[in-house]
Design an enzyme around this catalytic site. Structure first.
Site, mmCIF file in Angstrom:
data_model
loop_
_atom_site.group_PDB
_atom_site.id
_atom_site.type_symbol
_atom_site.label_atom_id
_atom_site.label_comp_id
_atom_site.label_asym_id
_atom_site.label_seq_id
_atom_site.Cartn_x
_atom_site.Cartn_y
_atom_site.Cartn_z
ATOM 1 N N HIS A 155 17.059 -1.499 0.284
ATOM 2 C CA HIS A 155 16.498 -2.199 1.444
ATOM 3 C C HIS A 155 15.105 -2.744 1.113
ATOM 4 C CE1 HIS A 155 15.616 -2.583 5.876
ATOM 5 N NE2 HIS A 155 14.380 -2.454 5.407
ATOM 6 N N GLU A 156 14.261 -1.890 0.551
ATOM 7 C CA GLU A 156 12.900 -2.318 0.229
ATOM 8 C C GLU A 156 12.885 -3.297 -0.946
ATOM 9 O OE1 GLU A 156 10.535 -1.717 2.240
ATOM 10 O OE2 GLU A 156 11.653 -0.283 3.460
ATOM 11 N N HIS A 159 13.185 -6.777 0.200
ATOM 12 C CA HIS A 159 11.872 -7.281 0.638
ATOM 13 C C HIS A 159 11.058 -7.752 -0.566
ATOM 14 C CE1 HIS A 159 11.994 -6.213 4.824
ATOM 15 N NE2 HIS A 159 12.016 -4.910 4.639
ATOM 16 N N ASP A 166 13.196 -7.711 7.829
ATOM 17 C CA ASP A 166 14.005 -6.727 8.552
ATOM 18 C C ASP A 166 14.806 -7.393 9.664
ATOM 19 O OD1 ASP A 166 13.178 -4.423 7.116
ATOM 20 O OD2 ASP A 166 11.283 -4.430 8.216
#
Length: 921
Positions: A155-156, A159, A166
């Protein structure tokens, strides 16, 4: 500073990286050279290393499947703090250091808040700075709330690497959907769950249905979305990867364009997979046939700093007082900047090189004075850069058989066509090359050396009043040293004095600094009269005056008094150039000092493409807001441009109040190198600490629904996000390094207007009685400078129609709307009536700005208003409305359209909307 008395001291080594500072490479579908650093403030625990390895290994498989067999993690370096015990598995790092960290393991930004997050301040599709994990999270704490580390790392990573956002929004957790129901902000809408208020007090907990707010028509503040523990939905990783069934990113088919997520707001309603699949990574790979191998890990331990100064004394250094300016800056570095415990050697070079000092360890002033005496005293001969670098390698080799992680600080004022001959040797060496280009020439081969080794590149002009050379040496603190040992620049200023011989001003020493405070004065002709007073009015004596090097300096013993120090310098020659530099270190190792870091968004640029200046002010990991920040950009011929940097979430600034101050730069005057210097000042009662949790943080799951019942997770520590701690006066200056611009035409061929207004990115719309109220930050004529000529406001009932066919959408009459100066707040109200759309649920609004040359900005972010009252949830109890205030518009902009009132006829849940719009401006 009371807030930080209870904090563990945080080592913030370099949170704002130089542009493109990451070493990550994509090679045959695998990400290589990932750097994960463990902060020295983290207590030694080898389980953290094991958990990092497990996290990345698990993440690699998850990433591979989530990206349709395209990407995996190939090799990772883990940097171990110097204060951890030795271990035969730990090797010495080469170019890897804290400044190039992709992931940091450090204490939380705010006490008790272990949420992982990604530091970023760029737009959609652009890379972030680094990922932040806390030791407690890696050791198993809060994994129910945030999910398994391997999944969360992916998830990170999305980014960090691909610039997606998000698909939840804690500021807007609910929205009014086209279904006329209130929905939780999420992607995809197939993620099931319930909306409830869940509160615990005194050991007992209550659960109740959510009530609606009478103004927003959304659920009350305490309402939360509790997802079902067992799901079948596969998307999306950017909503909550902690659900077992979630193994995909939202794509064009599953994406929820209605939700007010940051992904929609920042990425123009594109899904996360659309952004990822348009990336350079994606376009340079094809899916793999076989599964990837597991990641390979290197354990690297930071060691003592080894530096060799390589100083040019060729004949050209005799011009423009260059040799003396170099010696002034080198003395400053040796006296104040290089840290105790470091090893320092020295080489001089012209057409050949001479080793003048083998490495000695800096323990006291004796070693520093020994090195001061070895600085060059005359300039003669040609320029052989490779001779200097090879001799530096020989010097370092006297201390260690391996050059890994050692530093070469190379200063030269000329180009050397043979310099490229040693690039390969520099690559293989494992050493880091910092390059200071002095004057108008900067050797491209040496710039390349500094880039490939992770070194810094500076440019300093011959104009002494800009203090560029001293600033460059002052920025060469160790990338791995503890922040309490770093020398921080409080002031750097110069003036050329003619008719008025006085240079008078003040310097602020705040309570976070004061140890080893150092005042440095330089001049060109004759020693000036120097007066310095502490905050009590006591005059400071005992400046050391070095007439040969044309400098005077004073070290304040102990900790300098907090407050405003005043100085008065009187020139004894006409004209005369005087400079003053003030540095200090942290006053208390348990209280992090206020820090300033700066950079450009690119190292190399071509005219007329704009660049962005970034400056970040922090105390620990906490942003400092409300400071006055200015950037000074100097071309190699000495032309300077001054910019006020802003943290307003408009123009070049992506996020409001994140402590990152930004501005566009387009005032190119020539080809070649430019230098960046940034000043920050925080006035009493204006600068303040923000206690808001960091942006781009992992989603906190308050609990799960299991068999219809809520199984709550541990509550997060409550933090009043509106709380801000006012700071005392402070000042900081910092060098942001150098960048190179090409293809700048001669001034007589420059066009008057090349740049459109910047894109409006903070457009917001609210429905207040019979009016739609729009607010935004005004762009300029040239990006965020000046004033636009006029606005074009369009509306539609379809997000995609407005995004993709803006020119064809209905236009609002803006005849009486005159743009304000850039960065002013705009408020515009218009009414609607007359066109019936029985099924209308929302109006979507966007703006273009037009400048005097008819250049148009990009279409703004799309704002929306909902034109219905949501259907009540059958489970809701009788609502107890809570009033919410709404802003009052500026009536000077309340004459946009000649129309009648907005008619909202609510029949059951059907809303009839009548709209009249002008099709001309």
């Amino acid at each position: 500073m009371w807030l930080f008395r209870s904090f563990v001291f945080l080592l913030v080594l370099c949170l704002l990286h130089r542009s493109n500072s990451s070493f990550i490479r994509l090679n045959n579908n695998g990400f290589e050279d990932i750097i994960i650093v463990i902060d020295p403030s983290v207590p030694e625990d080898e389980k953290i290393i094991e958990q990092i390895q497990d996290m990345v290994t698990t993440a690699s498989t998850y990433l591979f499947e989530a990206t349709e067999r395209r990407f995996f993690f190939k090799n990772v370096s883990i940097l171990i703090p110097e204060n951890w015990k030795e271990n035969h598995r730990y090797k010495r790092p080469k170019h890897e250091n804290y400044e190039h960290a992709d992931v940091i393991v450090a204490p939380p930004t705010l006490p008790g808040r272990d949420e992982p997050y990604t530091k970023r301040f760029t737009e959609c599709g652009e890379k972030g700075e680094h990922i932040h994990f806390t030791p407690d999270f890696l050791l198993g704490k809060n994994q129910n709330e945030y999910g398994p580390p391997g999944r969360l790392f992916v998830h990170e990573w999305a980014h960090l690497r691909w610039g997606v956002f998000d698909e939840y929004n804690e500021d807007e957790p609910f929205y009014r959907a086209k279904s006329k129901k209130i929905e939780a902000t999420r992607c995809s809408t197939g993620i099931s769950g319930i909306n409830r208020v869940y509160k615990c007090q005194g050991g007992s907990c209550i659960t109740r249905t959510c009530r609606t707010d009478s103004k927003t028509k959304l659920y009350e503040k305490d309402c939360q979305f509790f997802p079902d523990k067992v799901q079948t939905e596969k998307a999306s990783i950017m909503f909550t990867q902690s659900i077992d069934s979630v193994v995909e990113f939202c794509n064009e088919k599953t994406h929820n364009q209605e939700a007010p997520s940051l992904q929609n707001k920042k990425c123009n309603f594109r899904s996360t997979w659309e952004v990822i699949s348009s990336s350079e990574d994606f376009n340079n790979t094809i899916p793999m046939v076989t599964p990837p191998p597991p990641p390979v890990f290197s354990l690297l331990k930071i060691n003592q700093r080894i530096v060799c100064l390589v100083l040019d004394k060729s004949e050209s250094m005799a011009s423009y007082d260059r040799l003396n300016q170099m010696n002034q800056a080198a003395k400053y570095f040796l006296l104040q900047i290089v840290e105790n415990g470091s090893w320092v050697g020295m080489v001089h070079f012209d057409s050949t090189a001479t080793i003048v000092n083998k490495p000695i360890q800096i323990i006291s002033s004796d070693e520093r004075n020994t090195l001061l005496a070895r600085l060059p005293t005359y300039a003669w001969g040609g320029t052989s850069i490779c001779s200097g670098i090879k001799s530096a390698f020989q010097v370092i080799g006297e201390l260690s058989p391996h050059l890994d992680g050692s530093e070469v600080v190379l200063l030269t004022d000329g180009e050397d066509y043979t310099a490229s001959s040693c690039i390969d040797e520099v690559k293989r060496s494992g050493a880091i090359v910092h390059f200071i280009a002095f004057g108008t020439a900067a050797d491209k081969a040496v710039i390349e050396m500094s880039k490939i080794t992770g070194g810094h590149h500076f440019y300093a002009s011959d104009k002494a009043q800009n203090n560029g050379l001293i600033d460059a040496f002052g920025d060469l603190t160790s990338g791995n040293t503890e922040l309490s040992q770093k020398s921080l620049q409080l002031e750097s200023k110069g003036l050329t004095l003619n008719s008025n011989p006085w240079m008078n001003d003040t310097v602020i020493i705040d309570s976070t600094v004061g140890k080893d405070t150092f005042f440095l004065i330089t001049w060109n002709s004759l020693p000036p009269s120097i007066s310095l007073w502490d905050p009590n009015g006591t005059i400071m004596e005992n400046f050391t005056v070095d007439k040969t090097s044309k400098m005077a300096y004073l070290s304040i013993p102990g900790t300098a008094k907090v407050g405003t120090w005043a100085y008065s310098l009187q020139a004894k020659a006409n004209p005369e150039t005087l400079t003053i530099t003030v540095t200090s270190r942290a006053a208390n190792s348990s209280v992090p000092p206020i820090t300033l870091n700066a950079k450009m968004n690119k190292d190399i640029n071509s005219f007329p493409s704009p660049m962005i200046v970034y400056a970040e002010i922090l105390q620990g990991f906490v942003p400092v807001l409300g400071a006055n920040v200015t950037a000074v950009i100097e071309s190699q011929s000495g032309h300077t441009e001054v910019l006020e940097l802003l943290d307003n979430g408009a123009g070049a600034d992506s996020f409001k109040n994140d402590g990152v101050y930004s501005r566009y730069f387009t005032a190119y005057t020539e080809n070649g190198s430019y230098s960046l210097k940034v000043r920050a000042h925080g006035g009493a009662n204006t600068a303040r600490l923000s206690l808001q949790p960091p942006l781009n943080r992992a989603a906190y799951i308050p609990g799960w629904v299991v068999n219809g019942e809520i199984e709550a997770n541990s509550p997060r520590p409550e933090i009043d996000e509106d709380t801000q701690t006012t700071l005392e006066d402070f000042s900081r200056t910092v060098s942001g390094g150098a960048f190179v611009v090409s293809q700048v035409p001669h001034p007589e061929y420059l066009l008057d207007d090349l740049h459109p207004p910047s894109q409006i990115t903070d457009l917001d719309a609210t429905l207040q009685e019979d009016e739609i109220i729009l607010t935004w930050t005004a762009p300029g004529d040239n990006f965020d400078v000046g004033k636009a000529q006029h606005y074009i406001i369009k509306i539609s009932g379809s997000i995609l129609d407005l995004r993709d066919s803006f020119d064809d959408a209905l236009q609002v009459n803006t005849t009486d709307l005159s743009p304000k100066e850039a960065n002013s707040k705009e408020i515009f109200a218009f009414k609607a009536g007359n066109i019936s759309e029985e099924n209308a649920t929302h109006i979507f609004i966007a703006i273009k700005s037009i400048d005097k040359s008819n250049l148009a900005s990009k279409v703004s972010n799309i704002a929306q208003v909902a034109l219905f009252i949501p259907q009540e949830n059958l489970d809701d109890i009788s609502p107890t409305p809570t009033p919410t205030p709404t802003p009052t518009p500026d009536k000077s902009h309340n004459s946009g359209v000649n129309i009648s009132t907005l008619v909202l006829s609510v029949i059951g849940s059907v809303v009839i909307v009548n709209i009249i719009l002008s099709t001309t401006i």
